[in-house]
Design an enzyme around this catalytic site. Sequence first.
Site, mmCIF file in Angstrom:
data_model
loop_
_atom_site.group_PDB
_atom_site.id
_atom_site.type_symbol
_atom_site.label_atom_id
_atom_site.label_comp_id
_atom_site.label_asym_id
_atom_site.label_seq_id
_atom_site.Cartn_x
_atom_site.Cartn_y
_atom_site.Cartn_z
ATOM 1 N N ASN A 139 0.845 -1.193 0.000
ATOM 2 C CA ASN A 139 0.000 0.000 0.000
ATOM 3 C C ASN A 139 0.876 1.238 0.000
ATOM 4 O O ASN A 139 1.369 1.618 -1.074
ATOM 5 C CB ASN A 139 -1.120 -0.037 1.049
ATOM 6 C CG ASN A 139 -0.760 -0.472 2.434
ATOM 7 O OD1 ASN A 139 -0.326 -1.588 2.642
ATOM 8 N ND2 ASN A 139 -0.933 0.388 3.395
ATOM 9 N N ASP A 140 1.160 1.859 1.129
ATOM 10 C CA ASP A 140 1.795 3.176 1.073
ATOM 11 C C ASP A 140 3.272 3.130 0.683
ATOM 12 O O ASP A 140 3.999 2.247 1.143
ATOM 13 C CB ASP A 140 1.744 3.840 2.452
ATOM 14 C CG ASP A 140 0.380 3.735 3.104
ATOM 15 O OD1 ASP A 140 -0.583 3.402 2.420
ATOM 16 O OD2 ASP A 140 0.300 3.997 4.312
ATOM 17 N N GLN A 156 4.951 -0.284 2.157
ATOM 18 C CA GLN A 156 4.173 -1.200 2.990
ATOM 19 C C GLN A 156 4.062 -2.510 2.217
ATOM 20 O O GLN A 156 3.554 -2.525 1.089
ATOM 21 C CB GLN A 156 2.791 -0.613 3.277
ATOM 22 C CG GLN A 156 2.806 0.508 4.282
ATOM 23 C CD GLN A 156 3.046 -0.001 5.701
ATOM 24 O OE1 GLN A 156 2.146 -0.479 6.345
ATOM 25 N NE2 GLN A 156 4.273 0.112 6.170
ATOM 26 N N TRP A 164 -3.783 -7.195 2.287
ATOM 27 C CA TRP A 164 -3.117 -6.429 3.343
ATOM 28 C C TRP A 164 -2.817 -7.322 4.555
ATOM 29 O O TRP A 164 -3.656 -8.129 4.943
ATOM 30 C CB TRP A 164 -4.034 -5.265 3.731
ATOM 31 C CG TRP A 164 -3.405 -4.315 4.697
ATOM 32 C CD1 TRP A 164 -2.665 -3.223 4.396
ATOM 33 C CD2 TRP A 164 -3.478 -4.374 6.124
ATOM 34 N NE1 TRP A 164 -2.256 -2.603 5.546
ATOM 35 C CE2 TRP A 164 -2.735 -3.285 6.628
ATOM 36 C CE3 TRP A 164 -4.068 -5.247 7.035
ATOM 37 C CZ2 TRP A 164 -2.599 -3.043 7.990
ATOM 38 C CZ3 TRP A 164 -3.922 -5.005 8.388
ATOM 39 C CH2 TRP A 164 -3.198 -3.909 8.852
ATOM 40 N N PHE A 196 4.279 -0.266 10.311
ATOM 41 C CA PHE A 196 3.397 0.594 9.525
ATOM 42 C C PHE A 196 4.210 1.712 8.863
ATOM 43 O O PHE A 196 5.427 1.763 8.947
ATOM 44 C CB PHE A 196 2.299 1.172 10.436
ATOM 45 C CG PHE A 196 1.050 0.312 10.520
ATOM 46 C CD1 PHE A 196 1.061 -1.025 10.171
ATOM 47 C CD2 PHE A 196 -0.155 0.856 10.965
ATOM 48 C CE1 PHE A 196 -0.094 -1.807 10.244
ATOM 49 C CE2 PHE A 196 -1.309 0.097 11.046
ATOM 50 C CZ PHE A 196 -1.281 -1.244 10.684
ATOM 51 N N SER A 197 3.478 2.667 8.275
ATOM 52 C CA SER A 197 4.126 3.665 7.422
ATOM 53 C C SER A 197 5.007 4.646 8.178
ATOM 54 O O SER A 197 4.838 4.861 9.376
ATOM 55 C CB SER A 197 3.050 4.441 6.662
ATOM 56 O OG SER A 197 2.527 3.606 5.677
ATOM 57 N N ARG A 274 -0.021 7.592 14.230
ATOM 58 C CA ARG A 274 0.892 6.853 13.338
ATOM 59 C C ARG A 274 1.423 7.695 12.182
ATOM 60 O O ARG A 274 1.089 8.853 12.038
ATOM 61 C CB ARG A 274 0.204 5.609 12.770
ATOM 62 C CG ARG A 274 -1.031 5.840 11.928
ATOM 63 C CD ARG A 274 -1.543 4.475 11.458
ATOM 64 N NE ARG A 274 -2.724 4.568 10.634
ATOM 65 C CZ ARG A 274 -3.962 4.604 11.113
ATOM 66 N NH1 ARG A 274 -4.170 4.599 12.430
ATOM 67 N NH2 ARG A 274 -4.984 4.656 10.294
ATOM 68 N N ASP A 275 2.266 7.055 11.383
ATOM 69 C CA ASP A 275 2.806 7.558 10.113
ATOM 70 C C ASP A 275 3.720 8.775 10.270
ATOM 71 O O ASP A 275 3.493 9.836 9.660
ATOM 72 C CB ASP A 275 1.657 7.879 9.131
ATOM 73 C CG ASP A 275 0.691 6.729 8.957
ATOM 74 O OD1 ASP A 275 1.083 5.582 9.230
ATOM 75 O OD2 ASP A 275 -0.467 6.968 8.551
HETATM 76 C C1 FRU Z 1 -2.601 4.246 5.064
HETATM 77 C C2 FRU Z 1 -2.325 3.362 6.273
HETATM 78 C C3 FRU Z 1 -1.404 4.050 7.246
HETATM 79 C C4 FRU Z 1 -0.783 2.897 7.962
HETATM 80 C C5 FRU Z 1 -0.614 1.910 6.845
HETATM 81 C C6 FRU Z 1 -0.741 0.471 7.275
HETATM 82 O O1 FRU Z 1 -2.910 3.519 3.923
HETATM 83 O O2 FRU Z 1 -3.526 2.984 6.890
HETATM 84 O O3 FRU Z 1 -2.060 4.950 8.091
HETATM 85 O O4 FRU Z 1 0.444 3.230 8.544
HETATM 86 O O5 FRU Z 1 -1.615 2.186 5.900
HETATM 87 O O6 FRU Z 1 -0.474 -0.390 6.215
#
Ligand code: FRU
Length: 589
Positions: A139-140, A156, A164, A196-197, A274-275
């Site tokens: 994903n990210d 990710q 996922w 995670f991201s 997060r992130d």
């Molecule tokens: C965004 C997200 C982030 C998280 C990640 C998990 O797509 O939900 O907030 O860190 O994906 O995969």
Amino acid sequence: MKKNILILCLCILGVVSAFTGLSAQSTAQSFESNPVDKKFVLLPVKTGAAKTWVTVNVDGVWQHEFEIELATENPDFYATLEVGQWKGKKLVLTAETVVPGSKWLNLIKTSDQMSDEPLVYKEEYRPQFHFAPRRGWTNDPNGLVYYKGTYHLFFQHNPYGTSWGNMTWGHAVSTDLVHWNEMADAVIPDKNGVVFSGSAVVDWNNTSGLQTNPARDKAGKIVNPPLVAFYTSTDANRGKGKSAQSMVYSLDEGKTWLKYPGNPVLPHMIGGNRDPKVFWYEDRKNPANPNNGHWTMALFMDGEDYALFSSKNLIQWEKICDIKKLGCSECPDMFELPVDNNKQQSRWVFWGGNGKYLIGNFDGKEFKIESGPFTTKFGGNDYAAQSYSDIPANDGRRIQFSWMQGGEYPKMPFNQQFTSPRNLTLRTTPDGIRLFMEPVKEIEKLRLPDPITFSATLKGAENPVQVTGLKGELLDIEIRFDLKSYHATDTNSVIKTELFGQTISYNPGTQILSLTGIKAPLAPVDGKIKLRLLIDRTSLELFANEGIVQIAKCFVNKDKNSANLTISGNSDLADVHIVAYQLESVWKK
Ligand code: FRU
């Protein structure tokens, strides 16, 4: 290598079946490699097979665990687990619930090659000039950092399946932003949870002290600074953990990454915080101040709220301000850009997960909103963008990748892709300062010679003009409509461009651009509408009027070799000019 396979029926029947609800015969089984003498274990995966947790133990010590659809026979693909770091040790992989009769222990392999060589990059629906992982889900984009000629792209990654889960940082490198070389996963889950991201920076002055042997050039500049990355560790203990911010660092130019022993560096504060996106802030007005400059972390907190944190050494962080109610959540980014290329007129941009952004000023302590939220992105296939850190000043671009969320890759051993890399700029428009995004110039290196050029006057809605001679499935097309005498009140006349079953229409009356149902407002500039289309096997990106509007759309291009490009519209609406390039694939045939 001597492949030691040990089948241990550890705990069976009652315990396992009560826990999982699987059939009473489900067993736990282990694969053992002792001593480890290859770089990778390749695990057989079948999408849709029963899931099991697999724990990784080395010399009796638990390392991490993942959930996998283990193939019982005929795997769809092999997932790669890197084990090279444990050479000489005893590795035991224990699958908790194995379907009776499963042949996974006969199928599992050890290898010095990553999964499925030489099948990778030859798949039917493999994007040909967009990044997608070799195997598994993404994903990210994460940890985008440029260092010594290399663009690092972390992402990710679920290495073990096409949906996922098991979040891990995959890693790819490039010297030109279009040809990517995927490496082994860079950051894997641990006792703090999955990965995670987050983001990465070069710690040029070794403020963290993580480089214990700094080497300096004659001018005193550190030549081997640490690369430091931040991510959210979460969901430890199979979903029962809280999210906190952790750190990894690299002392070998980004090749391998070490967990910071004091993780997490920022504890859980609220919700799903997060992130982390980290950048260096410097007060350009007071460059002589020896205390000038500090690290800043933009962090998603909860709901639609974000906050900024500050640090001198990347390790101790304190909160400096909140940025609330942005109208989006997750994945912040924050950067300064000149307006109309004028550094004296710069502004800061605060960016959220769905591509909404605010324009404002940042003095190192507080982000003061000037205008927004706005968006440049339309449509549902674009999320969680991030921009590069440490692009050299003499390049000066703000290069961004985004996840093309929601695409379909029928029966493929990988899932999801990124947008093409874009360059972001701030420009003055009649509505005020706005963000523009255009494909980076490196994409043009993929253009094959002899583009098709085509000009025409429209011949009516019922008489599409056919653009002939256009070959191939990978295209980079520039289309310009020189609008003629249209009436602002006439909202019924539309210029339609059709190719590969997709329709792009522009209505000069309503000033609405649409791509197969996705609508965006677009005013002509000097009586012109300029479109740039990037078409890959599984995506179409549309940039309008130099990127004030951008639509990224996933679609599976089944027509491949016949674009069948037509343009239609009333003859008094516009003249059309087209330059269409075929692009070459980034994969060797
Ligand atoms: C965004 C997200 C982030 C998280 C990640 C998990 O797509 O939900 O907030 O860190 O994906 O995969």
